[in-house]
Enzyme design. Structure first.
Site, PDB file in Angstrom:
ATOM      1  CG  HIS A 461      -2.131  -0.946   0.844  1.00  0.00           C
ATOM      2  ND1 HIS A 461      -2.064  -2.296   1.075  1.00  0.00           N
ATOM      3  CD2 HIS A 461      -3.302  -0.718   0.215  1.00  0.00           C
ATOM      4  CE1 HIS A 461      -3.172  -2.861   0.635  1.00  0.00           C
ATOM      5  NE2 HIS A 461      -3.942  -1.931   0.114  1.00  0.00           N
ATOM      6  CD  GLU A 698     -10.506  -7.415  -1.905  1.00  0.00           C
ATOM      7  OE1 GLU A 698      -9.477  -6.779  -2.160  1.00  0.00           O
ATOM      8  OE2 GLU A 698     -11.113  -7.327  -0.821  1.00  0.00           O
ATOM      9  CG  ASP A 722      -6.167  -8.318  -1.605  1.00  0.00           C
ATOM     10  OD1 ASP A 722      -5.053  -8.690  -1.200  1.00  0.00           O
ATOM     11  OD2 ASP A 722      -6.757  -7.336  -1.137  1.00  0.00           O
ATOM     12  CB  CYS A 769     -11.645  -0.799  -7.387  1.00  0.00           C
ATOM     13  SG  CYS A 769     -11.881  -2.071  -6.144  1.00  0.00           S
TER      14      CYS A 769
HETATM   15  C1  PEP Z   1      -7.522  -4.951  -4.434  1.00  0.00           C
HETATM   16  O1  PEP Z   1      -7.221  -5.878  -3.685  1.00  0.00           O
HETATM   17  O2  PEP Z   1      -7.371  -4.988  -5.668  1.00  0.00           O
HETATM   18  C2  PEP Z   1      -8.083  -3.714  -3.863  1.00  0.00           C
HETATM   19  C3  PEP Z   1      -8.532  -2.754  -4.632  1.00  0.00           C
HETATM   20  O3  PEP Z   1      -8.052  -3.609  -2.501  1.00  0.00           O
HETATM   21  P1  PEP Z   1      -6.721  -3.227  -1.693  1.00  0.00           P
HETATM   22  O4  PEP Z   1      -5.652  -2.925  -2.712  1.00  0.00           O
HETATM   23  O5  PEP Z   1      -7.042  -2.076  -0.830  1.00  0.00           O
HETATM   24  O6  PEP Z   1      -6.450  -4.463  -0.916  1.00  0.00           O
HETATM   25 MG    MG Z   2      -7.905  -5.803  -1.651  1.00  0.00          MG
END
Ligand code: PEP
Ligand code: MG
Length: 855
Positions: A461, A698, A722, A769
């Site tokens: 992240h 996910e 994920d 997303c």
């Molecule tokens: C993902 O896993 O693609 C997602 C958008 O969630 P995060 O990246 O916050 O885990």
């Molecule tokens: Mg995710």
């Protein structure tokens, strides 16, 4: 030196079976002993008594260490200590009796070695008991003057013990922290006294700092020696351990060399600039001077405290930090392998360094607060290491600062943040061991041009945030990065995963030219970013932004975002250092909706866990956090987190916020049903309007069962970051696997296709997303698969829109069919026949990973 046998007779300085009427009497008696031995002027005892009124000198375990005031150092004629053995003891403080009173006279740092022994001694109950009752002053001499080799932070004078083995150091990068800590471990468990000597310098191999200060380089001849019972076999076992590390060290050096010579796409320097190879994490080139993030930039308040509470606070902080380091070592071992975890193993080792702890105690004894004393001790020792001008040792100094910072944060939580305060005015290249998501999130982009970290992964992240901030970033640059001096001119290449140091004028000019070229390319895509993403044959794709805060909405809209497809609410928790209240959350969700002015807003319920750890929630440490209690699993176990968030969301909806709620990490139907029930209960309680409730796909289980889940969810948004890690069983943070952990893998694409099919069965729409949505080719493929909405980092919007606008949906559907039938990622990528954005720097949430585009 105090560490040497006293020049006066021991009897003169040790009073056995003394009697003291009270504490002051005891202090005066040791003062008089020191004066009689010629160590201090006769009125020094007054200074010792005065000192005691300012700060308590009771060290613990029946030992007190009175000494004079700092301003009376002039009254010390020569360094010395005197001891009063009080078999009956004397009350030092209410409830504390001193049995051994050690008067200290020192106008240099010499009493540190005495303090070191005292700190050891007070942990040795049996020995202390002997000293309380012994009739022999010699016992004190052995305990405090002569029972160990003097261990100062400086290397010891050269002298071998009786048993010796010679060896030539063959670790290509010299004796750096990782092998050195293995030496320390081996030396400590050897059961004999060991010494390492190189030329005229020697060190006790059980002290990491002493070893590192020798600055041993590849090719240096060294002599190991040992004495004590079974010295020979113990020495041989130690040397065997030392030699056993060579293979690994050589393999690592080779790997680093290979990494450094791998071909790079994008900008290349012409000159001979020094280069550190890492992994690309956020695209673009950045030029600036290096700012190494370290704790010595901190301003630590000096809040004097008594030694007992200071000592116990230090002890607790060290214990907690050890536990923290253990978790970090485990986690890093899991994510990056034991080799990289060794950086933290070496740091953890520093927590047990007697020099460091003793120096801290000594500074406290001088009347300083525990946090200040710790920080000062760390700075002094790190300063000594850096001053040797050896990059390996400079990196150890950085380690020391790093681990020092963790201890400081334990001692005083207000010192946990704020090390960014001293960023230079001009945009810098921020260098750190690693950056937490919250540190990255709060970076001042006016002052930071690029980021380079020793650890970290491209899909972490922190990397996502770097891309959100538009900061070129390189991760996993290794320990060499930490040895780079602040102020060094550097170029961060976030596409090639390289950090170039001290580039020449010609390279600087060409890098600037490259930056301008990227900017021009971007400008042409941006010219049309306000237009909707409608294909040439009329299919419309909604393009939304991944945005976490209301103040980021304007930028997202300016980039062409048509709404917010993912608001990661965990960042409200990560950034604030505290759990935001229901009222605070409601205000933020409403502000978000207002900033969007009627456009769609999808708020994701807390997704804590995995790499998003929130320290103030005190969640249990898990063996495998990505497979643990994260996302929906945590929400269902923690109504104290879920309910206020849902109430805040419904309150915002009540006040006119047009929002949808989305739950992360759904694995099975029960979770969704239960969460929906919770939503409905809260909605009814507040009499709030109904809002769409969607889920993230996910987890492979959710993709496979999409047809079941779709009956209960209003929409799906696929989290490909994920989904990729779970489908391919590749930790999204592991740089080793970054090149393979591709969302374009046909297996992942098939999961996406299944999700869309399942959704269709119940007339639900599907968005994406995850990072692949922000890659123009990935986005085109997703549109062809039937995805209706794409949500991405705002900066990715113009290029994605441009790509969709110049495509025909029929062609994209054909492309999708071919991709689903492809054998591997390379075959999928080969289907990319270009289009606008094809040669762009490759920004996507999932990270550049390998050189070139990685989606
Ligand atoms: C993902 O896993 O693609 C997602 C958008 O969630 P995060 O990246 O916050 O885990
Ligand atoms: Mg995710």
């Amino acid at each position: 030196m105090l560490a040497d046998a006293p020049t006066s007779g021991v009897e003169e300085l040790v009073r056995i079976d003394a009697r003291a009427a009270n504490k002051v009497d005891a202090i005066r008696q040791v003062g008089q002993l020191l004066a009689a031995a010629g160590c201090v002027s006769p009125d020094y005892e007054d200074s010792m008594v005065a000192r005691e009124n300012v700060a308590n000198t009771f060290l613990g375990a029946g030992v007190a260490i009175p000494h004079g005031l700092g301003e009376d150092k002039g009254k010390v004629r020569r360094d010395g200590i005197a001891i009063l053995q009080l078999r009956d003891g004397v009350e030092w403080n209410p409830g504390q009796r001193a049995h051994i009173v050690v008067g200290i006279a020192a106008n240099s740092d010499n009493h540190i070695s005495i303090l070191r022994r005292l700190t050891r001694l007070i942990q040795d109950e049996a020995r202390l008991e002997d000293l309380r009752t012994t009739g022999d002053p010699e016992d004190f001499r052995r305990a405090l003057w002569a029972d160990e080799a003097p261990a100062t932070t400086a290397a010891q004078p050269a002298r071998d013990y009786s048993q010796t083995v010679s060896w030539t150091l063959d670790y290509p990068t010299g004796l750096h922290a990782r092998p050195a800590s293995a030496w320390v471990e081996a030396a400590r468990s050897s059961g004999v006294r060991l010494r390492v000597r190189h030329g005229g310098e020697s060190a006790d191999p059980s002290s990491l700092i002493a070893l590192l200060q020798m600055g041993l380089r590849c090719g240096d001849p060294v002599t190991f020696s040992a004495e004590g019972d079974k010295a020979r076999p113990a020495l041989e076992a130690f040397v065997a351990r030392v030699r056993s590390l060579s293979g690994r060290e050589k393999a690592d050096a080779e790997r680093a060399a290979q990494k450094a010579s791998a071909p790079v796409q994008g900008w290349k320097p012409q000159g001979e600039a020094r280069m550190i190879a890492g992994v690309a994490a956020s695209p673009g080139l950045a030029i600036g001077t290096v700012h190494v993030l370290a704790a010595h930039d901190l301003s630590v308040p000096d809040q004097p405290c008594d030694l007992v509470s200071g000592g116990s606070a230090l002890n607790t902080a060290l214990t907690r930090t050890r536990a923290q380091m253990k978790a970090l070592i485990d986690d890093t071992t899991r994510r990056l392998g034991a080799g990289d975890a060794a950086i933290f193993r070496a740091q953890a080792e520093l927590l047990d360094d007697t020099d460091l702890i003793t120096l801290t105690c000594q500074i406290m004894v001088e009347g300083h607060g525990v946090a200040w004393a710790w920080h000062e001790a760390v700075s002094r020792i790190a300063g000594q290491l850096s001053a040797l001008g050896n990059p390996v040792l400079a990196a150890r100094a950085a380690d020391l600062h790093d681990v020092g910072r963790r201890v400081l944060a334990e001692l005083d939580p207000s010192l946990a943040a704020g090390t960014m305060a001293d960023l230079p005015e001009a945009p810098c290249i921020l260098v750190a061991a690693d950056l937490s998501p919250s540190e990255t999130a709060t970076l001042d982009t006016a002052r930071v041009a690029g980021i380079a970290t020793a650890l970290g992964g491209p899909t972490s992240h922190s990397a996502i945030l770097a891309r959100t901030l538009g900061l070129p970033s390189v991760v996993a640059g290794g320990v060499d990065l930490l040895g780079v001096a602040s102020g060094t001119l550097a170029i961060v290449d976030g596409d090639g995963g390289r950090v170039w140091l001290d580039p020449g004028e010609a390279d600087l000019a060409s890098a600037r030219g490259w930056i301008d070229k990227l900017a021009a390319e971007r400008a042409s895509q941006e010219a049309e970013r306000g237009q909707p993403a409608i294909t040439l044959d009329g299919a419309s794709i909604e393009v939304a932004a991944n945005v976490n805060r209301p103040d980021q909405v304007a930028f997202a809209l300016a980039q062409g975002g048509e709404g917010v497809g993912l608001m990661r609410t965990e960042f409200l928790f990560l950034e604030s250092g505290d759990t935001p209240s229901e009222d605070e959350q409601a205000a933020i969700y409403l502000a978000m909706a207002e900033a969007l002015d009627g456009r769609s807003l999808i708020v994701r319920a807390l997704d804590i866990g995995g790499d998003k750890q929130v320290p103030h929630l005190d969640l249990p440490v898990e063996e495998n956090p990505f497979l643990g209690v994260r996302g929906a699993r945590l929400l269902l176990r923690r109504p104290d987190l879920l309910d206020p968030q849902l109430r805040a969301l419904y309150r915002a909806a009540q006040q006119g916020g047009a929002l949808s709620i989305m739950f992360p990490m759904i694995t099975s139907l029960e979770e969704l049903v239960e969460l929906r029930a919770r939503c409905e209960a809260i909605r009814a309680e507040l009499d709030a309007p109904h809002v769409p409730i969607g889920i993230m796909i996910e987890v492979p289980a959710a993709a496979v069962q999409a047809h079941v889940l779709a009956e209960h969810a209003d929409f799906f948004s696929i989290g490909t970051n994920d989904l990729t890690q779970y489908v391919l069983a590749m930790d999204r943070q592991n740089p080793e696997l970054a090149a393979q952990a591709q969302s374009l893998h046909p297996a992942v694409l098939r999961m996406i296709a299944m999700t869309i099919e399942g959704a269709k069965a119940h007339g639900r729409w599907v968005g994406v997303c995850g990072g692949i949505a922000g890659d123009p080719f990935g986005a085109a493929l997703l549109a062809g698969l039937g995805v209706r909405e794409l949500s991405m980092t705002p900066r990715d919007i113009p290029a994605v829109k441009a790509r969709i606008r110049q495509s025909r949906i029929e062609d994209l559907q054909a492309l999708a069919r071919e991709a689903l039938a492809a054998r591997d990622v390379a075959a999928v990528r080969a289907l990319d026949k270009g289009g606008i954005g094809q040669d762009r720097p490759g920004a996507s949430e999932q990270g550049a990973g390998a050189p070139g585009k990685a989606v």
